[in-house]
Design an enzyme around this catalytic site. Structure first.
Site, PDB file in Angstrom:
ATOM      1  N   ASP A 198       0.660  -1.207   0.004  1.00 33.78           N
ATOM      2  CA  ASP A 198       0.122   0.181  -0.027  1.00 33.78           C
ATOM      3  C   ASP A 198       0.756   1.446   0.312  1.00 33.78           C
ATOM      4  OD1 ASP A 198      -2.375  -1.518   0.057  1.00 33.78           O
ATOM      5  OD2 ASP A 198      -2.323  -1.529   2.257  1.00 33.78           O
ATOM      6  N   ARG A 238      -4.820   7.057  -1.343  1.00 39.61           N
ATOM      7  CA  ARG A 238      -3.144   7.355  -1.177  1.00 39.61           C
ATOM      8  C   ARG A 238      -2.723   7.857  -2.067  1.00 39.61           C
ATOM      9  NH1 ARG A 238      -3.212   3.967   3.333  1.00 39.61           N
ATOM     10  NH2 ARG A 238      -4.528   1.839   3.132  1.00 39.61           N
TER      11      ARG A 238
HETATM   12  C1  S3P Z   1      -5.513  -5.750   2.939  1.00 39.91           C
HETATM   13  C2  S3P Z   1      -4.629  -6.475   1.997  1.00 39.91           C
HETATM   14  C3  S3P Z   1      -4.109  -5.725   0.656  1.00 39.91           C
HETATM   15  C4  S3P Z   1      -3.931  -4.430   1.052  1.00 39.91           C
HETATM   16  C5  S3P Z   1      -5.226  -3.779   1.390  1.00 39.91           C
HETATM   17  C6  S3P Z   1      -5.632  -4.256   2.647  1.00 39.91           C
HETATM   18  C7  S3P Z   1      -6.128  -6.468   4.013  1.00 39.91           C
HETATM   19  O1  S3P Z   1      -4.445  -6.125  -0.309  1.00 39.91           O
HETATM   20  O2  S3P Z   1      -3.475  -3.680  -0.313  1.00 39.91           O
HETATM   21  O3  S3P Z   1      -5.157  -2.319   1.514  1.00 39.91           O
HETATM   22  O4  S3P Z   1      -6.648  -5.825   4.994  1.00 39.91           O
HETATM   23  O5  S3P Z   1      -6.051  -7.798   3.855  1.00 39.91           O
HETATM   24  P1  S3P Z   1      -4.103  -7.780  -1.104  1.00 39.91           P
HETATM   25  O6  S3P Z   1      -4.068  -8.695   0.248  1.00 39.91           O
HETATM   26  O7  S3P Z   1      -5.127  -8.080  -1.913  1.00 39.91           O
HETATM   27  O8  S3P Z   1      -2.796  -7.230  -1.625  1.00 39.91           O
END
Ligand code: S3P
Length: 441
Positions: A320, A392
């Site tokens: 992120d 973001r």
């Molecule tokens: C998250 C996992 C991530 C991240 C998102 C929050 C979570 O996504 O980018 O902001 O809370 O499990 P991905 O697991 O799909 O990469």
């Protein structure tokens, strides 16, 4: 979901100094509401993120028959209904901008004995859900989506899922969590294997609610048929929100800023490692634990940053944080190379394309690759850059503007409220030159 359209006007402020505490962790807040809702008894959540994404998740459980009280800001009291106590909602369940909300809920709702419909805003409606639909169908779920696996999702009543042993094709905590949450309702042992370890909050929190889970980096296993017992959750400050200040204070000359009690789960702190490789001056103190998560105070002082090749092993741990890293790279000495990060193209926006065009609009030298970018550091000018409604990206461009030679108008910033309510005020209090402005229509 976010209110009226909103632009920001951002430009050079002061050195960033003092102490700040950023809001609660988004990933933890979503999961706390979900597990408390299906636990037995009353749970409390402290440090809950009052963002639109996490409030949307709480509102959904209200529609599903769970009583949730908000005795004061950032607190929730949740009257759990037990694993089989949710009731059908009268209408669609609106996840807003939240991929985490929709994907985790798809897993949790797949095992219910009633139909549900999950909808989202324009950005979420473009994000791929096939990655959760495919394993959930293998478990016996009946899920309908728009062509290409896009939302809305219709999840049909089910009277018994079957556990699977699933190897994730992409490193995704959201997909892992969807499968594990469905696994609560499945016969047998659900196993999830990851190509690279991802954030393990679902596993940790299931354990805190008393569900037996075996997990180690890259692997999680649980059996259906247990119970969740209410507990109290303390949410640490969100590392991803702290990240904007880590980058900004590294870049703005004279800065010396303290970030209090930041969540330091190692699956989240990849940016810290990347910034240190670039020469950042960030020290940790007061290491402790909050709600079972490591936390620390982070002191960041201005430093000269150098370009690096970002190690691919760090990518899932900073997934992120790339918009902020791109800004650091655009202002560092030399070239930064990002690779192995194709997932950025399916986040709230295509974060490679949107960051490349926004930074280019401010004079940066950046070229895209299919799974990353090459960014040659230099100076930035004022101008106009669009965040494409991606929270973001808006916040990252506000950092860029602190170093630009002129004022930057950043378009489409209302969605910052999804993850970081109060960002403008907090950033200004630390020294940012930043204010909200009505958009030019
Ligand atoms: C998250 C996992 C991530 C991240 C998102 C929050 C979570 O996504 O980018 O902001 O809370 O499990 P991905 O697991 O799909 O990469």
């Amino acid at each position: 979901m976010s209110g009226a359209p909103l632009d920001w006007l951002a430009g050079q402020g002061k050195a960033l100094t003092g102490e700040i505490t950023v809001p609660g962790d988004k990933s933890v807040s979503h999961r706390a509401v979900m597990l408390a809702a299906i636990a037995e008894g009353e749970s409390s959540v402290e440090g809950f993120l009052e963002g639109e994404d996490t409030r949307a998740t709480a509102a959904i459980f209200g529609q599903l028959g769970v009583r949730i009280e908000a005795p004061s800001p950032s607190r929730r009291r949740i009257h759990g209904v037990g694993l089989h106590g949710l009731r059908a909602a009268a209408g669609p369940l609106d996840c807003g901008n939240a991929g985490t909300g929709m994907r985790l809920l798809a897993g949790l709702l797949a095992g219910q004995a009633f139909d549900s419909e999950l909808v989202g805003d324009a950005s979420l409606s473009r994000r791929p859900m096939g990655r959760v639909i495919e394993p959930l169908r293998r478990m016996g779920a009946r899920i309908e989506a728009r062509e290409g696996g896009l939302p809305p999702l219709r999840i049909l009543a089910n009277n018994g899922l079957q556990a699977i042993d699933y190897e994730l094709p992409v490193a995704s905590a959201q997909v892992k969590s969807a499968v594990l949450l469905a696994g609560l309702y499945a016969r047998g042992e659900t196993v999830v294997r990851e190509p690279h370890p991802t954030r393990d909050y679902t596993e940790r929190m299931l354990s805190a609610f008393g569900w037996p889970v075996r997990f180690s980096p890259g692997l999680a296993r649980l059996e259906g048929g247990h119970r969740l017992r209410a507990t109290d959750v303390q949410v640490p400050a969100d590392f991803s929100s702290a990240a904007f200040f880590l980058v900004a204070a590294s870049l703005v000359p004279g800065s010396d800023l303290l970030l209090r009690r930041v969540g330091m789960n190692p699956r989240r702190t990849g940016l810290l490692a990347a910034l240190r490789l670039m020469g950042a001056d960030i020290s940790e103190s007061g290491a402790g634990e909050q709600g079972g998560e490591p936390v620390a105070d982070l002191r960041v002082r201005h430093a000269r940053l150098r370009g690096i090749a970002v190690p691919e092993a760090l990518v899932p741990d900073m997934i992120d944080e790339f918009p902020a890293l791109f800004v650091a790279a655009a202002l560092a000495e030399g070239e930064t190379r990002v690779s192995g990060a194709a997932e950025l193209r399916v986040k709230e926006s295509d974060r490679i394309a949107v960051m490349a065009s926004a930074l280019r609009a401010l004079g940066a030298d950046i070229s895209e690759t299919p799974d990353g970018a090459h960014i040659r550091g230099g100076r930035l000018a004022g101008g106009q850059a669009d965040s494409h409604g991606d929270h973001r990206i808006a916040m990252s461009l506000a950092i860029a503007a602190q170093l630009a030679s002129g004022e930057v108008r950043i378009g489409d910033c209302a969605n910052v409220a999804t993850s970081f309510p109060g960002f403008v005020e907090l950033a200004r209090s630390a020294g940012f030159g930043l204010r909200a402005a009505p958009p030019i229509l």
